[in-house]
Scaffold this active site. Sequence first.
Site, PDB file in Angstrom:
ATOM      1  N   LYS A 251     -34.160  72.830  -9.635  1.00  0.00           N
ATOM      2  CA  LYS A 251     -34.817  73.286  -8.417  1.00  0.00           C
ATOM      3  C   LYS A 251     -35.026  72.124  -7.449  1.00  0.00           C
ATOM      4  O   LYS A 251     -34.700  72.217  -6.268  1.00  0.00           O
ATOM      5  CB  LYS A 251     -36.161  73.932  -8.769  1.00  0.00           C
ATOM      6  CG  LYS A 251     -36.808  74.637  -7.580  1.00  0.00           C
ATOM      7  CD  LYS A 251     -38.221  75.084  -7.911  1.00  0.00           C
ATOM      8  CE  LYS A 251     -38.258  76.215  -8.905  1.00  0.00           C
ATOM      9  NZ  LYS A 251     -38.564  77.509  -8.304  1.00  0.00           N
TER      10      LYS A 251
ATOM     11  N   ARG B 267     -44.460  73.881  -8.867  1.00  0.00           N
ATOM     12  CA  ARG B 267     -43.434  74.683  -9.540  1.00  0.00           C
ATOM     13  C   ARG B 267     -42.656  73.840 -10.539  1.00  0.00           C
ATOM     14  O   ARG B 267     -42.259  72.724 -10.228  1.00  0.00           O
ATOM     15  CB  ARG B 267     -42.425  75.227  -8.516  1.00  0.00           C
ATOM     16  CG  ARG B 267     -43.019  76.180  -7.520  1.00  0.00           C
ATOM     17  CD  ARG B 267     -42.065  76.384  -6.345  1.00  0.00           C
ATOM     18  NE  ARG B 267     -42.655  77.243  -5.340  1.00  0.00           N
ATOM     19  CZ  ARG B 267     -42.557  78.567  -5.341  1.00  0.00           C
ATOM     20  NH1 ARG B 267     -41.855  79.188  -6.266  1.00  0.00           N
ATOM     21  NH2 ARG B 267     -43.140  79.275  -4.403  1.00  0.00           N
TER      22      ARG B 267
ATOM     23  N   GLY C 115     -38.469  82.185 -15.730  1.00  0.00           N
ATOM     24  CA  GLY C 115     -39.780  82.700 -16.140  1.00  0.00           C
ATOM     25  C   GLY C 115     -40.395  82.025 -17.344  1.00  0.00           C
ATOM     26  O   GLY C 115     -41.434  82.439 -17.838  1.00  0.00           O
TER      27      GLY C 115
ATOM     28  N   MET D 183     -41.416  78.800 -17.694  1.00  0.00           N
ATOM     29  CA  MET D 183     -42.451  77.790 -17.475  1.00  0.00           C
ATOM     30  C   MET D 183     -43.319  78.168 -16.287  1.00  0.00           C
ATOM     31  O   MET D 183     -43.162  79.216 -15.706  1.00  0.00           O
ATOM     32  CB  MET D 183     -41.797  76.437 -17.340  1.00  0.00           C
ATOM     33  CG  MET D 183     -41.258  75.981 -18.685  1.00  0.00           C
ATOM     34  SD  MET D 183     -40.560  74.367 -18.592  1.00  0.00           S
ATOM     35  CE  MET D 183     -39.384  74.595 -17.332  1.00  0.00           C
TER      36      MET D 183
ATOM     37  N   ARG E 194     -29.457  77.824  -6.244  1.00  0.00           N
ATOM     38  CA  ARG E 194     -28.753  77.213  -7.374  1.00  0.00           C
ATOM     39  C   ARG E 194     -27.455  77.963  -7.570  1.00  0.00           C
ATOM     40  O   ARG E 194     -27.299  79.085  -7.076  1.00  0.00           O
ATOM     41  CB  ARG E 194     -29.602  77.254  -8.641  1.00  0.00           C
ATOM     42  CG  ARG E 194     -29.827  78.654  -9.096  1.00  0.00           C
ATOM     43  CD  ARG E 194     -30.717  78.767 -10.301  1.00  0.00           C
ATOM     44  NE  ARG E 194     -31.048  80.170 -10.406  1.00  0.00           N
ATOM     45  CZ  ARG E 194     -32.128  80.649 -10.970  1.00  0.00           C
ATOM     46  NH1 ARG E 194     -33.020  79.845 -11.482  1.00  0.00           N
ATOM     47  NH2 ARG E 194     -32.328  81.943 -11.026  1.00  0.00           N
TER      48      ARG E 194
ATOM     49  N   HIS F  57     -36.824  90.002 -14.448  1.00  0.00           N
ATOM     50  CA  HIS F  57     -36.794  89.143 -15.640  1.00  0.00           C
ATOM     51  C   HIS F  57     -35.780  89.667 -16.659  1.00  0.00           C
ATOM     52  O   HIS F  57     -34.943  88.918 -17.171  1.00  0.00           O
ATOM     53  CB  HIS F  57     -38.198  89.106 -16.254  1.00  0.00           C
ATOM     54  CG  HIS F  57     -38.272  88.319 -17.527  1.00  0.00           C
ATOM     55  ND1 HIS F  57     -38.141  88.900 -18.762  1.00  0.00           N
ATOM     56  CD2 HIS F  57     -38.415  86.995 -17.740  1.00  0.00           C
ATOM     57  CE1 HIS F  57     -38.225  87.967 -19.689  1.00  0.00           C
ATOM     58  NE2 HIS F  57     -38.394  86.800 -19.101  1.00  0.00           N
TER      59      HIS F  57
ATOM     60  N   ARG G 184      -3.221  84.055 -46.217  1.00  0.00           N
ATOM     61  CA  ARG G 184      -3.906  84.018 -47.518  1.00  0.00           C
ATOM     62  C   ARG G 184      -3.200  84.991 -48.447  1.00  0.00           C
ATOM     63  O   ARG G 184      -3.221  86.203 -48.202  1.00  0.00           O
ATOM     64  CB  ARG G 184      -5.363  84.425 -47.377  1.00  0.00           C
ATOM     65  CG  ARG G 184      -6.257  83.433 -46.637  1.00  0.00           C
ATOM     66  CD  ARG G 184      -7.682  83.956 -46.615  1.00  0.00           C
ATOM     67  NE  ARG G 184      -8.653  82.965 -46.205  1.00  0.00           N
ATOM     68  CZ  ARG G 184      -9.184  82.880 -44.975  1.00  0.00           C
ATOM     69  NH1 ARG G 184      -8.793  83.713 -44.037  1.00  0.00           N
ATOM     70  NH2 ARG G 184     -10.086  81.964 -44.696  1.00  0.00           N
TER      71      ARG G 184
ATOM     72  N   ARG H  57      -0.281  80.084 -47.823  1.00  0.00           N
ATOM     73  CA  ARG H  57      -1.083  79.333 -48.786  1.00  0.00           C
ATOM     74  C   ARG H  57      -0.940  79.949 -50.171  1.00  0.00           C
ATOM     75  O   ARG H  57      -1.059  81.168 -50.335  1.00  0.00           O
ATOM     76  CB  ARG H  57      -2.552  79.361 -48.382  1.00  0.00           C
ATOM     77  CG  ARG H  57      -3.398  78.554 -49.341  1.00  0.00           C
ATOM     78  CD  ARG H  57      -4.843  78.524 -48.914  1.00  0.00           C
ATOM     79  NE  ARG H  57      -5.479  79.810 -49.126  1.00  0.00           N
ATOM     80  CZ  ARG H  57      -6.736  80.068 -48.776  1.00  0.00           C
ATOM     81  NH1 ARG H  57      -7.451  79.140 -48.176  1.00  0.00           N
ATOM     82  NH2 ARG H  57      -7.264  81.246 -49.003  1.00  0.00           N
TER      83      ARG H  57
ATOM     84  N   SER I 143      -3.761  70.968 -43.269  1.00  0.00           N
ATOM     85  CA  SER I 143      -4.513  71.971 -42.517  1.00  0.00           C
ATOM     86  C   SER I 143      -5.954  71.911 -43.006  1.00  0.00           C
ATOM     87  O   SER I 143      -6.218  72.045 -44.203  1.00  0.00           O
ATOM     88  CB  SER I 143      -3.928  73.362 -42.750  1.00  0.00           C
ATOM     89  OG  SER I 143      -4.706  74.311 -42.056  1.00  0.00           O
TER      90      SER I 143
ATOM     91  N   GLY J 215      -9.371  72.964 -43.999  1.00  0.00           N
ATOM     92  CA  GLY J 215     -10.098  74.174 -44.390  1.00  0.00           C
ATOM     93  C   GLY J 215     -11.573  73.886 -44.172  1.00  0.00           C
ATOM     94  O   GLY J 215     -12.299  73.489 -45.086  1.00  0.00           O
TER      95      GLY J 215
ATOM     96  N   ASN K 100     -14.035  75.732 -43.727  1.00  0.00           N
ATOM     97  CA  ASN K 100     -15.049  76.549 -44.420  1.00  0.00           C
ATOM     98  C   ASN K 100     -15.467  75.843 -45.700  1.00  0.00           C
ATOM     99  O   ASN K 100     -16.645  75.620 -45.962  1.00  0.00           O
ATOM    100  CB  ASN K 100     -14.493  77.934 -44.778  1.00  0.00           C
ATOM    101  CG  ASN K 100     -13.968  78.684 -43.570  1.00  0.00           C
ATOM    102  OD1 ASN K 100     -14.429  78.469 -42.460  1.00  0.00           O
ATOM    103  ND2 ASN K 100     -12.991  79.555 -43.795  1.00  0.00           N
ATOM    104  N   ASP K 101     -14.474  75.496 -46.511  1.00  0.00           N
ATOM    105  CA  ASP K 101     -14.802  74.803 -47.748  1.00  0.00           C
ATOM    106  C   ASP K 101     -15.291  73.384 -47.481  1.00  0.00           C
ATOM    107  O   ASP K 101     -16.170  72.879 -48.179  1.00  0.00           O
ATOM    108  CB  ASP K 101     -13.594  74.781 -48.690  1.00  0.00           C
ATOM    109  CG  ASP K 101     -13.578  76.027 -49.575  1.00  0.00           C
ATOM    110  OD1 ASP K 101     -14.612  76.289 -50.219  1.00  0.00           O
ATOM    111  OD2 ASP K 101     -12.556  76.732 -49.603  1.00  0.00           O
TER     112      ASP K 101
ATOM    113  N   CYS L 177      -7.551  75.655 -40.132  1.00  0.00           N
ATOM    114  CA  CYS L 177      -7.468  77.104 -40.347  1.00  0.00           C
ATOM    115  C   CYS L 177      -8.779  77.689 -40.821  1.00  0.00           C
ATOM    116  O   CYS L 177      -8.859  78.860 -41.138  1.00  0.00           O
ATOM    117  CB  CYS L 177      -6.335  77.439 -41.303  1.00  0.00           C
ATOM    118  SG  CYS L 177      -6.562  76.738 -42.943  1.00  0.00           S
TER     119      CYS L 177
ATOM    120  N   TYR M  12      -2.760  71.814 -33.839  1.00  0.00           N
ATOM    121  CA  TYR M  12      -3.035  73.235 -33.583  1.00  0.00           C
ATOM    122  C   TYR M  12      -4.348  73.666 -34.227  1.00  0.00           C
ATOM    123  O   TYR M  12      -4.875  73.005 -35.114  1.00  0.00           O
ATOM    124  CB  TYR M  12      -1.885  74.113 -34.089  1.00  0.00           C
ATOM    125  CG  TYR M  12      -1.738  74.156 -35.593  1.00  0.00           C
ATOM    126  CD1 TYR M  12      -2.468  75.062 -36.356  1.00  0.00           C
ATOM    127  CD2 TYR M  12      -0.872  73.288 -36.253  1.00  0.00           C
ATOM    128  CE1 TYR M  12      -2.346  75.092 -37.734  1.00  0.00           C
ATOM    129  CE2 TYR M  12      -0.736  73.313 -37.625  1.00  0.00           C
ATOM    130  CZ  TYR M  12      -1.488  74.217 -38.368  1.00  0.00           C
ATOM    131  OH  TYR M  12      -1.374  74.249 -39.729  1.00  0.00           O
TER     132      TYR M  12
HETATM  133  C1  PEP Z   1     -11.302  77.116 -45.575  1.00  0.00           C
HETATM  134  O1  PEP Z   1     -11.857  76.781 -46.599  1.00  0.00           O
HETATM  135  O2  PEP Z   1     -11.637  76.703 -44.452  1.00  0.00           O
HETATM  136  C2  PEP Z   1     -10.205  78.082 -45.618  1.00  0.00           C
HETATM  137  C3  PEP Z   1      -9.535  78.384 -44.520  1.00  0.00           C
HETATM  138  O3  PEP Z   1      -9.967  78.696 -46.780  1.00  0.00           O
HETATM  139  P1  PEP Z   1     -10.821  79.907 -47.354  1.00  0.00           P
HETATM  140  O4  PEP Z   1     -11.752  80.358 -46.283  1.00  0.00           O
HETATM  141  O5  PEP Z   1      -9.849  80.946 -47.730  1.00  0.00           O
HETATM  142  O6  PEP Z   1     -11.509  79.271 -48.512  1.00  0.00           O
HETATM  143 MG    MG Z   2     -10.903  77.186 -48.492  1.00  0.00          MG
END
Ligand code: PEP
Ligand code: MG
Length: 902
Positions: free
Chosen positions: A29, A98, A107, A109, A343, A459, A582, A637, A786, A788, A790-791, A854, A874
Amino acid sequence: MAAHDPVEQKYVYDFAEGNKDLKDLLGGKGANLAEMTNLGLPVPPGFTITTEACKAYLTTGREPDGLAAQIEAHLESLEREMGRRLGDPDDPLLVSVRSGAKFSMPGMMETVLNVGLNDRSVVGLSNQAGGNDRFAWDSYRRLIQMFGKTVCEVPGEEFEHALDEIKRAKGTHNDLDLDADDLRGLVDAYKQIFAKHTGREFPQEPREQLDLAIRAVFDSWNAERAILYRRQERIPADLGTAVNVVTMVFGNLGPDSGTGVAFTRDPGSGAQGIYGDYLANAQGEDVVAGIRNTVPLQELEQLDKTSYDQLLGIMARLEEHYKDLCDIEFTIERGKLWMLQTRVGKRTAAAAFVIAGQLVDEGLIDLDEALHRVNGAQLAQLMFPRFQLDHEFEPVAKGIGASPGAASGKVVFTSARAVELAAEGESVILVRRETNPDDLNGMIAAKGILTSRGGKTSHAAVVARGMGKTCVSGADELEVNVPAKKFTVGDHVVNEGDVVSIDGTTGKVYLGEVPVMPSEVVQYFEGELDPENTDDALVRSVHRIMTHADAARRLRVRTNADTGADAARARRFGAEGIGLCRTEHMFLGDRRELVERLILASGEREREDALSALLPLQRADFIEIFREMDGLPVTVRLIDPPLHEFLPPLEQLAVNVAVAQERGEDVAKEEALLAAVRRMHEENPMLGLRGVRLGLVIPGLFAMQVRAIAEAAVAVVRDGGTACPEIMVPLVGAVQELETVRAEAERIIAEVVGDSGVEVLIGTMIEVPRAALTAGQIAEAAEFFSFGTNDLTQMGWGFSRDDVEGAFFWRYLELGIFGISPFESIDTDGVGRLVRIAAEEGRAARPGLKLGVCGEHGGDPDSVHFFHSVGLDYVSCSPFRVPVARLEAGRAAITTTGSDSR
Ligand code: PEP
Ligand code: MG
């Protein structure tokens, strides 16, 4: 201005000293008020106290040295400029105080208006206003009310009760029927309420009012609702707020005064035009609170053509200057227009794309900047389905389409109930007359928000748009009765728990659940809508920006797909190959029985039989996928999860066997199965016999898969296609594991491909921390990595990915240990560091090593930027996130100095 120590930190800036790029220091502001001042626009004079002063106050609990003197100096200079002194009994200068943080927090503060009024200056104000006593006493009672509530935590309802009491005595519902004497009486009542709650009289000293109000704004940075909002919007907690002290101008001086808010384009659709609300004879807060119904801004033309024309001129000037949609707040005091705020305005996802395209057409920005101004989260929102409406569904009410999307759910009337039902997994629609900042929890929990009052700038509308949540506001046919937990509309009574559907684009409200249809953006990605040949401005703009993103990006985008259908859809969505197929999904359904045979095999012969039966099935799967991805790389995989996932659960099997034994049935087969399940039971299966470990322990399993992949590739090539298979080994932690699998795989591939011309790459996932830390060794045996993630996140944090998000992440988020689940957006400091190390050391050992990701993070906007920055080749994500990843990869690749429109 009084001189002060030259080395002392500067905490106060006159509006003329700032500019729009100083948002960190002056807040949004303050920076924009300064910018408008310097553009020569009519801004009431004032000054800004910096976020640095706020941070110092919040850290030490007291105002930093020098702040008081600097405020004094700026106040004196303001008084000189205005020719009035703060709270002067005869001719008072009044100011508003203000808040204004770097990122807008609508809204959240505090604001205090009319600072400088007291028992004496109220008379001076009346004289200034041509003897308008009513106005002066109304302003004074507003000050006591706001000051009491904001600065001294007096419960707001007490003031409201006193106001209701006076209106009842007078026999009216309308504030405007109260005369000066009524309001003088109300001031007395308010002062008593103030004294009762604070143990002191309402402060009469103007400078004390000012200092306390400034302190209250600083404190409001850490109010619970502000903290919650920041967490939701991912605004850092340590920015602090600036405080703006602005000369008061009055929109409540009579019918030739008023106040309004406006957008330079429609923040809902992006359409060009004038959008706004105006309220005659009112102060600014009345509009945003949605307390009285406003009129469309266009009606101002009839009321005050001069101000209207001037306003339109200023709006055009601001758009050209900011090169973006602006929202503004203004006040007209007796025919004189004042700009109180501008703004770069918040907008819906559709409007963001449409406006970016328009601004390119208008020559105000280039395509890089257009790409910078939209984001993947907005694109994802546009891919949501919409209501599928036919004659069966008649709306029961129509409000304002305040934030788009389609939402159905059970009606609730309070924030607390919304939170409760949402926690039970229900979809809820929060219905209120109007929302206020205390409803924030409920708004977060709800699928949609429906209000009976308030416009596009209420609001509910502003906050819902910011959250990307569906909202219909101002549906004034609804009679909302919160205590009775119901609303009525026409002849219908809708009780808590009944289902309604709301359309945030059209503003329509339906009883019951309305089915949904795909969005036009998805139809475009599916190739069903020709972007060159449609009058849909959104589709044209999405196409143009996506085309630019594709040209700009360095990252390739692949998809995670393990069926031909998914592969085909992802390809239509722009996937440039498969980054993760997979194979375990191919072992389910009617193939489960073959897997059981494999696991229960008592000898080599039986196992080989089971594998031979699986081979042609796998080969057929791969042929289908290679065909869909003709010419593009496909990373397959090898099987990853523990094999007992393919067997019945232990408890169920044990009961079945016991019951069958009791009945004297032949249970030899079930007993063998039960024994196998017991044998294979693991306490921590995610850390047990899975991934490459399976391949090393179960003879022939990986070999069968490698053979199926190679044979499928050869079959496709023989048919005139181009197959580019990449075999990926999961869960590798040591190069020796990979070498062992690789040696066998190479032998089989050589035998199968012969002179077919098929080339098969062999690489690995990097998903065990040890693999990341020994990437240099592993790269010797891998043609690609690649990640992973998640793991890698599971093992990096030691968080069981199947359990923790529901179990305790809420607490981690509450404590701010992380701002978002690390399974959703990559933890750049920890898990991301493992990725960076592995990428660097892998490439050092094998220049040109292909790198991708991945895990789920491959389709997360912030994570895509990180993967770009560490130099991956990628990202791979689910088909629906492919367009999001393309867009974000493009955004990551461009550098721009453009504005941050959060
Ligand atoms: C991962 O672990 O990121 C993965 C892509 O394999 P998954 O989720 O199948 O364990
Ligand atoms: Mg995995």
